[in-house]
Every structure is written in C-alpha cells, then in structure tokens.
Design a protein around this motif. Structure first.
Motif, PDB file in Angstrom:
ATOM      1  N   ALA A   1      -6.701  11.226  -3.334  1.00  0.00           N
ATOM      2  CA  ALA A   1      -7.783  10.227  -3.229  1.00  0.00           C
ATOM      3  C   ALA A   1      -8.239   9.814  -4.624  1.00  0.00           C
ATOM      4  O   ALA A   1      -8.514   8.638  -4.873  1.00  0.00           O
TER       5      ALA A   1
ATOM      6  N   LEU B   1       0.818  -1.209   0.000  1.00  0.00           N
ATOM      7  CA  LEU B   1       0.000   0.000   0.000  1.00  0.00           C
ATOM      8  C   LEU B   1       0.860   1.271   0.000  1.00  0.00           C
ATOM      9  O   LEU B   1       0.647   2.155  -0.839  1.00  0.00           O
TER      10      LEU B   1
ATOM     11  N   LEU C   1      -5.858   7.301  -6.023  1.00  0.00           N
ATOM     12  CA  LEU C   1      -5.859   5.979  -5.384  1.00  0.00           C
ATOM     13  C   LEU C   1      -6.962   5.078  -5.933  1.00  0.00           C
ATOM     14  O   LEU C   1      -6.776   3.873  -6.064  1.00  0.00           O
ATOM     15  N   ARG C   2      -8.108   5.678  -6.272  1.00  0.00           N
ATOM     16  CA  ARG C   2      -9.228   4.838  -6.726  1.00  0.00           C
ATOM     17  C   ARG C   2      -8.933   4.124  -8.039  1.00  0.00           C
ATOM     18  O   ARG C   2      -9.134   2.905  -8.128  1.00  0.00           O
TER      19      ARG C   2
ATOM     20  N   CYS D   1      -4.127   9.159   8.443  1.00  0.00           N
ATOM     21  CA  CYS D   1      -5.134   8.205   7.937  1.00  0.00           C
ATOM     22  C   CYS D   1      -4.559   6.793   7.915  1.00  0.00           C
ATOM     23  O   CYS D   1      -5.224   5.817   8.269  1.00  0.00           O
TER      24      CYS D   1
ATOM     25  N   LYS E   1      -7.564  -2.304   0.923  1.00  0.00           N
ATOM     26  CA  LYS E   1      -6.885  -1.347   1.798  1.00  0.00           C
ATOM     27  C   LYS E   1      -6.667  -0.013   1.097  1.00  0.00           C
ATOM     28  O   LYS E   1      -6.724   1.055   1.714  1.00  0.00           O
ATOM     29  N   LEU E   2      -6.429  -0.085  -0.205  1.00  0.00           N
ATOM     30  CA  LEU E   2      -6.264   1.143  -0.991  1.00  0.00           C
ATOM     31  C   LEU E   2      -7.574   1.923  -1.033  1.00  0.00           C
ATOM     32  O   LEU E   2      -7.592   3.148  -0.872  1.00  0.00           O
ATOM     33  N   ARG E   3      -8.684   1.213  -1.201  1.00  0.00           N
ATOM     34  CA  ARG E   3     -10.001   1.880  -1.184  1.00  0.00           C
ATOM     35  C   ARG E   3     -10.292   2.449   0.201  1.00  0.00           C
ATOM     36  O   ARG E   3     -10.846   3.542   0.336  1.00  0.00           O
ATOM     37  N   GLU E   4      -9.886   1.703   1.230  1.00  0.00           N
ATOM     38  CA  GLU E   4     -10.104   2.169   2.604  1.00  0.00           C
ATOM     39  C   GLU E   4      -9.348   3.482   2.841  1.00  0.00           C
ATOM     40  O   GLU E   4      -9.890   4.428   3.424  1.00  0.00           O
ATOM     41  N   LEU E   5      -8.110   3.548   2.339  1.00  0.00           N
ATOM     42  CA  LEU E   5      -7.324   4.768   2.523  1.00  0.00           C
ATOM     43  C   LEU E   5      -7.954   5.935   1.744  1.00  0.00           C
ATOM     44  O   LEU E   5      -8.080   7.046   2.278  1.00  0.00           O
ATOM     45  N   ALA E   6      -8.375   5.670   0.511  1.00  0.00           N
ATOM     46  CA  ALA E   6      -9.042   6.724  -0.264  1.00  0.00           C
ATOM     47  C   ALA E   6     -10.288   7.207   0.474  1.00  0.00           C
ATOM     48  O   ALA E   6     -10.577   8.406   0.506  1.00  0.00           O
ATOM     49  N   ASN E   7     -10.994   6.275   1.114  1.00  0.00           N
ATOM     50  CA  ASN E   7     -12.206   6.629   1.854  1.00  0.00           C
ATOM     51  C   ASN E   7     -11.909   7.384   3.140  1.00  0.00           C
ATOM     52  O   ASN E   7     -12.801   8.009   3.707  1.00  0.00           O
ATOM     53  N   GLU E   8     -10.671   7.289   3.650  1.00  0.00           N
ATOM     54  CA  GLU E   8     -10.253   8.084   4.804  1.00  0.00           C
ATOM     55  C   GLU E   8      -9.860   9.503   4.371  1.00  0.00           C
ATOM     56  O   GLU E   8     -10.024  10.460   5.117  1.00  0.00           O
ATOM     57  N   LEU E   9      -9.283   9.608   3.170  1.00  0.00           N
ATOM     58  CA  LEU E   9      -8.777  10.906   2.715  1.00  0.00           C
ATOM     59  C   LEU E   9      -9.916  11.889   2.411  1.00  0.00           C
ATOM     60  O   LEU E   9      -9.787  13.082   2.660  1.00  0.00           O
ATOM     61  N   ARG E  10     -11.027  11.384   1.880  1.00  0.00           N
ATOM     62  CA  ARG E  10     -12.114  12.289   1.502  1.00  0.00           C
ATOM     63  C   ARG E  10     -12.727  13.025   2.690  1.00  0.00           C
ATOM     64  O   ARG E  10     -12.856  14.253   2.650  1.00  0.00           O
TER      65      ARG E  10
ATOM     66  N   LEU F   1      -5.369  16.865  -1.376  1.00  0.00           N
ATOM     67  CA  LEU F   1      -5.840  15.654  -0.704  1.00  0.00           C
ATOM     68  C   LEU F   1      -6.895  14.962  -1.568  1.00  0.00           C
ATOM     69  O   LEU F   1      -6.890  13.735  -1.729  1.00  0.00           O
TER      70      LEU F   1
ATOM     71  N   MET G   1      -5.602   3.289  10.070  1.00  0.00           N
ATOM     72  CA  MET G   1      -5.863   1.965   9.477  1.00  0.00           C
ATOM     73  C   MET G   1      -5.023   0.892  10.176  1.00  0.00           C
ATOM     74  O   MET G   1      -5.511  -0.205  10.441  1.00  0.00           O
TER      75      MET G   1
ATOM     76  N   VAL H   1       0.807   4.345  -2.780  1.00  0.00           N
ATOM     77  CA  VAL H   1       0.626   5.735  -2.340  1.00  0.00           C
ATOM     78  C   VAL H   1       1.818   6.576  -2.799  1.00  0.00           C
ATOM     79  O   VAL H   1       1.652   7.686  -3.308  1.00  0.00           O
TER      80      VAL H   1
END
Lengths: 269, 269
Positions: free
Chosen positions: B241, A181, B244-245, B188, A236-245, B237, B192, A185
C-alpha cells in the motif's frame, strides 16, 4: 480486404504479428520503421515483403496499420492528416490508449482507432507470432461511416480476433482498471520481491509468476501510456491502496473482516 | 515406497490428486474424509481403492498424507501423536503454512511437514488431476533423521514434483509474499472490478484474468491460512500500500518518478 497490400508502420512485436498474419492470409505486406535494423530484421524473418519509407508506405497500401508507441502514432496520424487524400481505404492504429488518438485523428479520413487486447512482454519482431490475436478481443472505436466500420471489422476478423466496439472514453477507463493498474501493481510488487533476500522464486504461485513476468516489460514501453491515461489510473490506484490498508488491519485484529472481500464462499473440502 | 499402501486423509482437490498419482504409480490407496459424500465421490472417480475410517487409515497404510485444511490437519497430527506407535514409515501434511504444523507435530514420529507449490482454484476430488504436481516445487521441512528425509524426497519425486528443502519460518515468510499477499491483492482488486459498471471482462489482460481467477477461491479456503500467517503477511500488505501511494502521486505529478519501479528499461520498438 485480404487480396490487398497491407502497410505496417512499426514492425515490433505487435506490428510484426499483424504482418505475419496478413501474409499468411495472402496479402502483400510492406513495412516501415524508424529503426533500419528493425526493418531489416522484419524482412529477414519474413514478416514483410518489402521495406519502404514512411511516405512510400501510405502511398503504396490499401490498409495501413500504425503499430507504433503512442507518441510516434500521434505524429504519424498528424502527418497523414496533412496529406491531400490518403490512398488507404482503411487506416488503423493499435495504441493502448484511445482518447489522445481520437483527438489527434479528427482530420484524418478512413481512420478507425483500434486496440488489440493481446500482447507479449517481449520486444521486437523476433517476438512476433501470426497467432498472437487468435480468439482475443480487438477493440475499435466505430466511425460515423458504416462502410468504414465494416472494413475495420473485416480486417480485425482476418487477424483471427473478435471485434469489440467501444467508445474511446469507455476503453480508456476500462484498460486503466484491467491493464494499467495491474501493471503498476506488478511493478511495485516486483520491487518488493527484489528487496527480499532468499530463494523466493521457488515459492512463486501462478499470480506471482504472472506479476513478475509483466513487471519486466520496461518503463520505455509504458511511460507514454501511463501518462496519457493517468487521469483514469490514478484514482483507481488510490482506491486499491485504500482497500489494502483495512485488509492489513483485519489481518492484525479481526480476520473475519476480510470475508466481504471474497466473492464466493468456496467449499470446506 | 511405490509398492506400498498410501493413506490419504482428506480427498479434496489436493488429496485426490495425490491419490490419483499414487494409484497410477502402482500403490494401493485408501482414503478417509470427514465428509462421507466426498469419500464416496473419491471412490467413484477412482482416486482411492477403499474408503476407511480415520483410525483404519493410519493403522492400514505405509505412507500417510494429511491433505486437509490447516485446523483439521493440526487436529489429525495431535490425534496421531497420541497413538502409541504409528504404523506409517512416513507421515506428511500439505498445509500451506508450516510454523503451526511444526509446533503441533513435535511429538509425532515419522512426520515431515510439506507443502506442494501447486494448486487449483477449484474444490473437491472432481478437480483432482494426477499431473497436478508435475515439475512443480514441493517444499518440505527436513527432519533430523536423514532416512526419513530420504523417504519424503522419494515420495515427493514419485508425485512428479521437485523436492525443496526449507525451514518452516523461511517457508511461511516466502509464501506470505509469493502467495498470500497476491491472494489479498486479488480479492481487493476483484472487489473494485465488481463495483464497476460496464463490460470490463472484454478488456481483461492476462494479469486481470489471473487475479480474478484466484479471487474466486473463497474465504473458507483462505481464512485459516491467512490467520495463521498474518504476522508475515500484514507488514508486506502495508508495504505494498505504501508503494502504491507514491506511484499514484507520480501519475498525477511526475511520470518519470515511476521509472525506478520498473526493473528493466525495455526497448523502444
């Protein structure tokens, strides 16, 4: 295990570092590589005592280290498994994903899957260092045979590293988060920096510097690893993107919504 | 400038490091801090020669360094601007955003906004080091007065750092990308990791280690900075994101779609 012949399949930065350390431990080291130029260079820098063919390697060593990328590692494992009875009393690989290796190695005797948690962003035996593994963790997937596990632990310790027992599944889930991950990033981040005008490099902090450093590792090195472990990395990549927003939303609307992201409160002065 | 009295407002890790270096350069250093305990500690570790009040500080030094968080920095600038004529021939701040500082400092003579691009995740004068700035960049926003700029450059060089001229706007845009964005990503990412079971720490690579390290810096330290520079950080930011998607999509469907993210191709062995 130190008064043995160590065979290294793949004399790049990792294989070369293993070879250098084994030689400094007093072992005789023979090497093999798909690229003749790499093998020649390994001889020149003194990483190996002799350059041999793939078949001579497995027939002529007591400990065999498969230090190649994932695909050639899997092919070598299959080739060795098809041999009648391997000479080496210990065969290890060092690939950075373990589930595909365990699957491919079912028919191979004396094999222990391993992964040294150390590396370099540089390529080839010129980047090899005898102290690359010093005090670093070196994961291995224990076999049923305790005597074999003991040999693997001894070899890992002889590299200056600390053996870490793990299951292949636990390993691959863990490195998805702690290594794969961050690599993606870093690649995305470095792409943003490249798209930016101006003298950004002067403003790099330590994290920016580290992210840019590993982003230079190249897709060739990462393609197989990322593909092999995609099932663990993708969510995990989607989870991180979902934290950044929501963090971006907090910056725009309510800075204190960021507070729970920070583990410690820190001090005021 | 070395045979002078240096006043340090805020004797934390940064102010303390400036004080230590100034003393080792032969300057007399006086310090002031809103927290009496911090000031006492700065005396004890030998970072300052004398502890004084805020007013005694500006009246008693030739170079004044405002080494506080952003809000107290802005308040001190306003207090100094209201004084008739400051004694210091050079006043600098070290806050990590510059646009609000430039705005607040319009009425203040002899002031040069600066930002040393060095730091520590630890707090307080106990974390101060005379060599903290060695070979590091130290940004400053040039004044109209060349003589004043020359004094700022000399002071920065006396800290062992390399002066970097920048505009406040360029600075804040750059550090949004190179420092503030990585800080939020680290927060972030660390969240995780905390949510994950198991022995992840053994599997940390160098980037994971660095991200976790800076994620421990605490919200108190970052709140004002992130708020003051939110306009620059927020779009970056969202951009990250948005990178990442598709990377996650590539992992799920077509690994080679990741290739353009990687700057260099690397080598195969």
């Amino acid at each position: 295990l130190t008064a043995t012949t160590v065979g290294v399949f793949g004399v790049g930065a990792i294989g070369g570092s293993i070879a250098l350390r084994a030689r400094s431990n007093g072992a005789r080291v023979i090497g093999s590589d798909a690229e003749p130029a790499a093998l020649e260079q390994a001889l020149q820098v003194g990483a190996i005592d002799a350059a041999v063919s793939e078949r001579q390697l497995s027939a002529g060593c007591d400990v065999l280290v498969i230090a190649a990328h994932l695909e050639p590692t899997l092919r070598e494992i299959e080739r060795l498994a098809a041999e009648d009875s391997p000479r080496p009393v210990l065969i290890i690989d060092v690939a950075s994903v373990k589930v595909p290796v365990v699957r491919a190695a079912r028919g191979l005797r004396n094999f222990v899957p391993t992964h040294p948690l150390a590396g370099t962003e540089r390529h080839g035996v010129a980047a090899a260092r005898a102290d690359l593994f010093l005090e670093r963790r070196w994961a291995y997937v224990p076999a049923v045979d305790d005597e074999l596990n003991s040999r693997a632990q001894t070899f890992i310790a002889s590299m200056g590293a600390r053996p870490l027992a793990t299951s292949a599944e636990e390993h691959d889930r863990a490195v998805a988060l702690t290594s794969h991950l961050p690599q993606i990033v870093a690649a995305c981040y470095a792409k943003m920096l490249r798209a930016n005008d101006g003298n950004l490099e002067s403003f790099y902090g330590p994290v920016a510097r580290e992210l840019v450093r590993i982003s230079g590792m190249g897709f060739a090195l990462w393609r197989e690893v990322l593909q092999a472990n995609a099932g663990n990395i993708e969510p995990k990549l989607r989870e991180l993107a979902n934290e950044l927003r929501p963090a971006a939303d907090a910056l725009a609307r309510d800075i204190d919504a960021l507070a729970p992201l920070f583990a410690e409160k820190g001090t005021e002065s």
